[in-house]
Design a protein around this motif. Structure first.
Motif, short mmCIF file in Angstrom:
data_model
loop_
_atom_site.label_atom_id
_atom_site.label_comp_id
_atom_site.label_asym_id
_atom_site.label_seq_id
_atom_site.Cartn_x
_atom_site.Cartn_y
_atom_site.Cartn_z
N ASP A 232 -3.61 -4.10 0.21
CA ASP A 232 -2.65 -5.10 0.30
C ASP A 232 -1.32 -4.14 0.12
O ASP A 232 -0.43 -4.35 0.66
CB ASP A 232 -2.95 -6.19 -0.55
N TYR B 295 -1.04 -1.21 0.59
CA TYR B 295 -0.77 -0.38 1.56
C TYR B 295 -0.36 -1.26 2.78
O TYR B 295 0.72 -0.52 3.50
CB TYR B 295 -2.21 0.32 2.21
N ARG B 296 -0.51 -2.19 2.98
CA ARG B 296 -0.33 -2.96 4.05
C ARG B 296 1.42 -3.86 3.82
O ARG B 296 1.91 -4.16 4.69
CB ARG B 296 -0.99 -4.16 4.28
N LYS C 159 1.73 -5.92 1.87
CA LYS C 159 1.50 -7.51 1.59
C LYS C 159 1.87 -7.83 0.04
O LYS C 159 2.53 -8.82 -0.33
CB LYS C 159 0.09 -7.84 1.78
#
Lengths: 461, 191
Positions: free
Chosen positions: A134, A136-137, A139
């Protein structure tokens, strides 16, 4: 330490709750961390080191991913992070299984070392993975406080048996959570409900299942009785643990997502998996199924995606081939429902669709509960009369009569009837509600004091 | 002073010349002053620590190979001819009330006859797991004694002479007229 033990209920929990309640706001997380490490170290002192190293590694991985600008460098940090987490999980959980499999398949004689499974490793590794992915994304933001991050990974209510809490769901609560008396009371009530489900119902169903298993010759109905007892045991046990986790979370000011939604009322296997162990299904959906392409691919690839996800889901439940088979069994059923049975199931009357689902789920639990394939074959055969000592026998009637009240209450507890009708009606009256909760707590405690059968189903996760 | 990796000279000759002038410690300090490098160092150190921990777990005495297959074969030979049968996980669980899955390796022989209390259990695992198993065995033994107290003097005599101990990552439990012999055989496997 398990939740359904006297040490936990009368020593650990009161001390930690009290310390957490009286601690100033900025000390609440350190207190919770110390309590969680104490909880884990109670049975697994050595593996606290493993968990601490894992926490440190994932903490720095999150910071590094977030700190990098170029996408390929972020990806490199993520891939290394995921690989290390999977390597740790693989080594401690699947090492012996892999050696056994290689020896069996290739005729090798690789030495097998016996490593005790670090309790809860599957849960905390999946939480750590969700965090780094998350981050990395984009988010979630990386957690700058090591203590807060450690609290997320180690929080004792969900450390051993879930639910798998995704960082995004709890990020704000780590630093800003309110503990009111009302919330504390609701949490305590939920904790006691879970304890009663586990101790009063699941343990007794487990004893019935064990008694049926110990019988040398079984009739068809006895075999089904054993399977039904196991199905109810695993639901009440697991959902009881989840109730306790959610309840204790509330007592500490957290709100965890629900993990079960009366799965045995499902009208299809697909629906069953939307209601059973929701946090695990969501995890595999978000971090495996969708990245593989989900259902936005061709039919062949979609089938492959489902089989991969369900094989991994099976393997997550234990290092044994029967779990792989169990996962693939559900993968195949979901594929069948998606591509062949969906419309037919919609046309079925509700009771028939539920019966269809229950039968398939019961067969699934037989696969789940037998690590030995010869035994599994005998058990499955027994359900359809192969090798059975007849259709019904005296043992069946004896077990049915002796356990009828238990089976009825457990059956009701598997539905929302208690919560929506009885409990809601009564619990609108706080005094009655408190009385019933106290009664359940006393009964559960008495059972823990006098009963010796208190199995822990989740050690292999 | 250079504070970030990005600001370091791209020219290879220049990059090499600077560190040489600074010395090894200076180069290290400069490398470490970049946050990303510190994270890399921390991750590498923790990865190394994880690997060492895993290795240490493998090398510990309790994980060292006691050839359990050989132990099983020896104990199977010892119990041959006795009225006991090797029990599976369900048989184990039905008697001790706990699942054997967390125990590591184990073997368990017991009689299926209701009036026969003969049992042999050998298990290997973590101390905490063995403690839990020992508690379960003690409960089981107490229940057996209680059950036979008033009408099974032979069974009570055997149960009162039950052997139960834990040492070196192993647990041994036997109820039989041949319990001493079984214990000797198992101890010889440990040596």
């Amino acid at each position: 330490m398990v939740f359904s033990s006297l040490n936990f209920l009368f020593v650990f929990l009161p001390v930690v709750l009290l310390a957490h309640a009286v601690a100033p706001k900025r000390w609440k997380n350190p207190v919770l961390l110390v309590g969680s490490l104490w909880f884990y170290a109670w049975g697994e002192p050595v593996y606290v080191v493993l968990m601490a190293l894992s926490i440190g590694y994932n903490y720095f991985t999150g910071l590094q991913i977030a700190g990098r600008k170029r996408s390929y460098r972020r990806k490199r940090a993520l891939v290394a992070g995921v690989a290390v987490n999977l390597a740790v999980l693989g080594f401690f959980k699947y090492y012996g299984f892999a050696v056994d499999t290689l020896n069996g398949l290739l005729g090798l004689r690789l030495a097998k070392r016996t490593l005790a499974l670090p309790i809860g490793i599957s849960f905390y590794t999946f939480q750590a993975l969700s965090y780094v992915i998350d981050v990395y994304r984009g988010k979630v933001k990386p957690q700058r406080s090591l203590v807060d991050f450690a609290v997320y990974i180690t929080m004792f209510p969900q450390l051993v048996a879930g639910p798998i809490v995704q960082y995004a769901d709890i990020e704000k609560q780590l630093n800003d959570r309110g503990v009111s008396l009302q919330k504390f009371g609701q949490g305590a009530e939920r904790l006691v409900q879970g304890l009663a489900k586990k101790v009063l119902l699941a343990n007794n169903l487990g004893a019935l299942h064990a008694a049926v298993q110990a019988m040398a010759g079984r009739s068809v109905l006895t075999a089904w009785l054993g399977a039904i007892a196991y199905a109810m045991q695993i639901y009440l046990d697991f959902s009881g643990y989840s109730d306790m986790a959610i309840g204790m979370g509330k007592m500490l000011g957290f709100t965890f997502l629900e993990n079960f939604d009366y799965p045995y009322l499902s009208k299809s296997v697909t629906e069953f998996w939307r209601r059973w162990h929701i946090s695990l299904s969501s995890w595999f959906r978000d971090y495996v199924y969708i990245p593989l392409g989900g259902n936005r691919v061709g039919r062949g690839r979609h089938v492959l995606n489902l089989l991969i996800v369900w094989m991994l889901t099976g393997l997550w439940h234990g290092a044994s081939w029967n779990f792989v088979l169990w996962g693939l069994y559900y993968g195949a059923l979901l594929i069948l429902e998606k591509y062949a049975l969906e419309k037919a199931l919609e046309k079925l009357p509700g009771w028939a669709a539920r019966l269809y689902t229950l039968l398939l789920v019961l067969v699934g639990w037989v696969i789940f509960s037998n690590t030995d394939f010869a035994r599994l074959g005998a058990e499955l055969g027994g359900l359809v009369g192969v090798g059975a000592s007849g259709f019904a026998d005296a043992a069946f009637l004896y077990h049915l009569r002796s356990n009828l009240p238990l089976l009825l209450i457990a059956g009701i507890a598997c539905t929302p009837a208690l919560r929506t009708r009885l409990v809601k009606g009564m619990f609108d009256r706080p005094v009655l509600s408190a009385g019933i909760t106290l009664l359940l707590f006393l009964a559960s405690t008495a059972y823990l004091v006098y009963g010796s059968y208190n199995p822990f189903l989740y050690f292999r996760f | 002073m250079l504070r970030g990796y990005q600001k370091m000279p791209n020219n290879t000759k220049e990059a090499k010349a600077l560190p040489a002038a600074e010395g090894a410690l200076g180069r290290w300090k400069r490398w470490f002053s970049v946050k990303d490098h510190r994270y890399t160092a921390a991750r590498l150190a923790l990865m190394l620590a994880l690997a060492l921990f895993a290795l240490a777990m493998l090398r510990q005495d309790r994980a060292r190979d006691l050839d359990f297959a050989a132990v099983s074969a020896r104990m199977a030979a010892e119990t041959a001819g006795q009225d006991v049968a090797a029990q599976d996980a369900n048989g184990f669980q039905s008697r001790f009330g706990i699942s054997p899955e967390g125990v590591g390796d184990w073997l368990y022989y017991a009689s299926d006859a209701v009036m026969d209390v003969t049992e042999l259990l050998v298990a290997r695992g973590e101390p905490a797991q063995l403690d839990r198993l020992q508690a379960a065995v003690e409960d089981h033994l107490a229940a057996q004694l209680e059950g036979f107290r008033n009408y099974g003097p032979e069974q009570v005599a055997l149960l009162e002479r039950a052997i139960l101990w834990q040492r070196g990552g192993c647990l041994f439990y036997a109820v039989s007229g041949r319990a001493d012999q079984w214990e000797r055989v198992f101890l010889s496997c440990l040596r």
